[in-house]
Motif scaffolding. Sequence first.
Motif, mmCIF file in Angstrom:
data_model
loop_
_atom_site.group_PDB
_atom_site.id
_atom_site.type_symbol
_atom_site.label_atom_id
_atom_site.label_comp_id
_atom_site.label_asym_id
_atom_site.label_seq_id
_atom_site.Cartn_x
_atom_site.Cartn_y
_atom_site.Cartn_z
ATOM 1 N N PRO A 61 0.842 -1.210 0.000
ATOM 2 C CA PRO A 61 0.000 0.000 0.000
ATOM 3 C C PRO A 61 0.878 1.261 0.000
ATOM 4 O O PRO A 61 2.046 1.195 0.391
ATOM 5 C CB PRO A 61 -0.749 -0.110 1.331
ATOM 6 C CG PRO A 61 0.188 -0.874 2.217
ATOM 7 C CD PRO A 61 0.901 -1.857 1.323
ATOM 8 N N ASP A 62 0.314 2.379 -0.421
ATOM 9 C CA ASP A 62 1.048 3.649 -0.338
ATOM 10 C C ASP A 62 1.148 4.104 1.123
ATOM 11 O O ASP A 62 2.116 4.721 1.519
ATOM 12 C CB ASP A 62 0.328 4.732 -1.151
ATOM 13 C CG ASP A 62 0.236 4.347 -2.617
ATOM 14 O OD1 ASP A 62 1.023 3.481 -3.038
ATOM 15 O OD2 ASP A 62 -0.639 4.886 -3.326
ATOM 16 N N TRP A 63 0.074 3.830 1.871
ATOM 17 C CA TRP A 63 0.048 4.231 3.282
ATOM 18 C C TRP A 63 -0.351 3.060 4.171
ATOM 19 O O TRP A 63 -1.234 2.276 3.793
ATOM 20 C CB TRP A 63 -0.965 5.369 3.510
ATOM 21 C CG TRP A 63 -0.434 6.693 3.081
ATOM 22 C CD1 TRP A 63 0.357 7.537 3.799
ATOM 23 C CD2 TRP A 63 -0.647 7.324 1.813
ATOM 24 N NE1 TRP A 63 0.645 8.653 3.057
ATOM 25 C CE2 TRP A 63 0.050 8.556 1.836
ATOM 26 C CE3 TRP A 63 -1.349 6.968 0.664
ATOM 27 C CZ2 TRP A 63 0.059 9.423 0.757
ATOM 28 C CZ3 TRP A 63 -1.340 7.832 -0.414
ATOM 29 C CH2 TRP A 63 -0.627 9.042 -0.361
ATOM 30 N N ALA A 64 0.294 2.972 5.328
ATOM 31 C CA ALA A 64 -0.073 1.979 6.340
ATOM 32 C C ALA A 64 -0.252 2.732 7.650
ATOM 33 O O ALA A 64 0.663 3.417 8.108
ATOM 34 C CB ALA A 64 1.023 0.930 6.480
ATOM 35 N N VAL A 65 -1.444 2.629 8.223
ATOM 36 C CA VAL A 65 -1.740 3.361 9.463
ATOM 37 C C VAL A 65 -1.806 2.392 10.634
ATOM 38 O O VAL A 65 -2.494 1.370 10.557
ATOM 39 C CB VAL A 65 -3.100 4.097 9.357
ATOM 40 C CG1 VAL A 65 -3.437 4.809 10.672
ATOM 41 C CG2 VAL A 65 -3.116 5.070 8.191
ATOM 42 N N MET A 66 -1.098 2.716 11.718
ATOM 43 C CA MET A 66 -1.279 2.010 12.982
ATOM 44 C C MET A 66 -1.770 3.066 13.977
ATOM 45 O O MET A 66 -1.107 4.091 14.164
ATOM 46 C CB MET A 66 0.043 1.434 13.503
ATOM 47 C CG MET A 66 0.780 0.464 12.584
ATOM 48 S SD MET A 66 -0.094 -1.060 12.179
ATOM 49 C CE MET A 66 -0.376 -1.806 13.761
ATOM 50 N N VAL A 67 -2.889 2.801 14.627
ATOM 51 C CA VAL A 67 -3.411 3.788 15.579
ATOM 52 C C VAL A 67 -2.451 3.928 16.764
ATOM 53 O O VAL A 67 -2.155 5.020 17.223
ATOM 54 C CB VAL A 67 -4.839 3.404 16.041
ATOM 55 C CG1 VAL A 67 -5.302 4.289 17.176
ATOM 56 C CG2 VAL A 67 -5.801 3.499 14.859
ATOM 57 N N ASP A 68 -1.940 2.808 17.212
ATOM 58 C CA ASP A 68 -1.006 2.807 18.334
ATOM 59 C C ASP A 68 0.370 3.322 17.870
ATOM 60 O O ASP A 68 0.962 2.789 16.923
ATOM 61 C CB ASP A 68 -0.886 1.374 18.856
ATOM 62 C CG ASP A 68 0.008 1.288 20.071
ATOM 63 O OD1 ASP A 68 -0.489 1.573 21.168
ATOM 64 O OD2 ASP A 68 1.199 0.961 19.903
ATOM 65 N N ALA A 69 0.858 4.358 18.546
ATOM 66 C CA ALA A 69 2.083 5.027 18.092
ATOM 67 C C ALA A 69 3.304 4.105 18.145
ATOM 68 O O ALA A 69 4.133 4.097 17.232
ATOM 69 C CB ALA A 69 2.327 6.267 18.949
ATOM 70 N N GLU A 70 3.389 3.325 19.205
ATOM 71 C CA GLU A 70 4.529 2.409 19.328
ATOM 72 C C GLU A 70 4.500 1.356 18.219
ATOM 73 O O GLU A 70 5.537 1.007 17.629
ATOM 74 C CB GLU A 70 4.451 1.713 20.687
ATOM 75 C CG GLU A 70 5.774 1.591 21.386
ATOM 76 C CD GLU A 70 5.523 1.130 22.808
ATOM 77 O OE1 GLU A 70 5.628 -0.082 23.029
ATOM 78 O OE2 GLU A 70 5.179 1.983 23.663
ATOM 79 N N ALA A 71 3.297 0.877 17.935
ATOM 80 C CA ALA A 71 3.141 -0.116 16.860
ATOM 81 C C ALA A 71 3.549 0.497 15.523
ATOM 82 O O ALA A 71 4.189 -0.162 14.694
ATOM 83 C CB ALA A 71 1.696 -0.607 16.806
ATOM 84 N N ALA A 72 3.213 1.759 15.322
ATOM 85 C CA ALA A 72 3.574 2.435 14.063
ATOM 86 C C ALA A 72 5.091 2.520 13.929
ATOM 87 O O ALA A 72 5.652 2.260 12.853
ATOM 88 C CB ALA A 72 2.954 3.830 14.027
ATOM 89 N N GLN A 73 5.752 2.834 15.025
ATOM 90 C CA GLN A 73 7.222 2.920 15.013
ATOM 91 C C GLN A 73 7.850 1.579 14.668
ATOM 92 O O GLN A 73 8.765 1.491 13.863
ATOM 93 C CB GLN A 73 7.729 3.358 16.389
ATOM 94 C CG GLN A 73 7.744 4.861 16.542
ATOM 95 C CD GLN A 73 8.242 5.268 17.919
ATOM 96 O OE1 GLN A 73 8.644 4.422 18.717
ATOM 97 N NE2 GLN A 73 8.209 6.564 18.186
ATOM 98 N N ARG A 74 7.309 0.545 15.315
ATOM 99 C CA ARG A 74 7.840 -0.800 15.051
ATOM 100 C C ARG A 74 7.634 -1.190 13.594
ATOM 101 O O ARG A 74 8.533 -1.730 12.945
ATOM 102 C CB ARG A 74 7.118 -1.818 15.946
ATOM 103 C CG ARG A 74 7.987 -2.298 17.088
ATOM 104 C CD ARG A 74 7.341 -3.491 17.766
ATOM 105 N NE ARG A 74 7.355 -4.682 16.942
ATOM 106 C CZ ARG A 74 6.518 -5.705 17.089
ATOM 107 N NH1 ARG A 74 5.577 -5.668 18.013
ATOM 108 N NH2 ARG A 74 6.605 -6.764 16.316
ATOM 109 N N LEU A 75 6.454 -0.883 13.071
ATOM 110 C CA LEU A 75 6.151 -1.228 11.674
ATOM 111 C C LEU A 75 7.111 -0.507 10.733
ATOM 112 O O LEU A 75 7.662 -1.108 9.810
ATOM 113 C CB LEU A 75 4.685 -0.863 11.335
ATOM 114 C CG LEU A 75 4.261 -1.180 9.906
ATOM 115 C CD1 LEU A 75 4.145 -2.700 9.687
ATOM 116 C CD2 LEU A 75 2.922 -0.525 9.551
#
Length: 403
Positions: free
Chosen positions: A54-68
Amino acid sequence: MRAPQGVAILGATGSVGLSTLDVIARHSERFRVVALTANRDVEGMLALCRRHRPDWAVMVDAEAAQRLARELHGEAPDTQVLAGAEALSQVASMEQVDTVMAAIVGAAGLLPTLEAARSGKRILLANKEALVMAGALFMQEVAAGGATLLPVDSEHNALFQGMPAAYVPGAGRPEGVTRILLTASGGPFRTTAAEQMSKLSPEQACAHPTWDMGRKISVDSATMMNKGLEVIEACWLYTMPEEDVQVIIHPQSVVHSMVQYQDGSVLAQLGNPDMRTPIAHCLAWPQRIEAGVEPLDMFAVGRLDFEPPDLRRFPCLRLAQEAWHAGGTAATILNAANEIAVQAFLDRRLAFTEIHGVIEATLAQLVSAEADSIERILEHDARARACASELVSGRRTAQRVYS
Ligand code: NDP
Ligand code: MG
């Protein structure tokens, strides 16, 4: 050739999200995955990003977004990772997105789905809670934004398929339709005796006889609150009074619902219980595409049974019908209290038979009001959650059942 439809999937790591991606992957010339979102399932999202780019991947949880972002680094340079709940609304309204699959579970899906409506998207609605908690506002935004609302919920999709030609949800009461016959499997406890019900565990509740779904909707099916939410959903989508929505238990889950006309015709939609059918119908509408679903074998089905619901053993259905009649924010309160009670049951803090009591008491304690603004709706949602949480802490049966 036409450019592929840009799709954003809200709740991509869930049961409906994964089924949507399964259908999309069969038609890569027709659809392009623009954005995927999840709450905190990094492993799930990582696999989806690798596969669907995908062009964008959203994680609501900030820590999860960092890990991703860390895990994806170098591997998927074209995927931008965004964090936070606002990013859900951001991708739901992006110019590159034509179609939004609204498949977040619960009230968390409301704001991004509303944003998709305002932005005039084609909305594939699985997230029934959004419509239950803010139906009037939601339908207004769909009309004002020029959005197209297509129901993914299997019953409402079946109804849509049985509606007059050229009819779309939100276009008022369909001409010639006298009644909606909303089918329900009856859930895993359809034949369980009332005396047995207080001891039922989350594992038993989540073992649905015909559908494989997320945990929250599985518990809703077990209490039949799911059918209550669906009655409200049908009233909003098809502008029908609750009295004209008849709930029918149909254990085989083959007839997904029926539309009754004034000339005596009853149009039913049948198929194997597989969400890829309604998802493919909405993705390609008004065309038809292959969905990977086994064709229905009527000889294997053998028989179709229909029976009335038992409101005594399944009081949640009655509570939803009452909330619809009460109007205003009553359905918002019902939905919020249900979400709290279901989570408490899944966490073994509440017995199965206490779920309806928490919802009923929350509805009795709070005064509903006009559901005329998003602020009011969110305020009543929050109050109902606080009230229901307090009621849950006061109940002690679960300790006896699960200890
Ligand atoms: P799942 O529990 O399987 O998936 C839920 C999805 O929503 C996951 O991607 C999850 O992310 C995400 N999510 C959960 N909480 C939040 C949050 N607070 N903010 C943002 N995203 C969140 O649910 P289902 O797929 O079963 O159901 C989705 C919706 O579709 C529900 O409204 C349900 O009623 C409806 N529906 C489902 C059917 C089915 O067959 N499953 C049939 C008909 C309707 P993460 O993985 O990170 O937690
Ligand atoms: Mg359904």
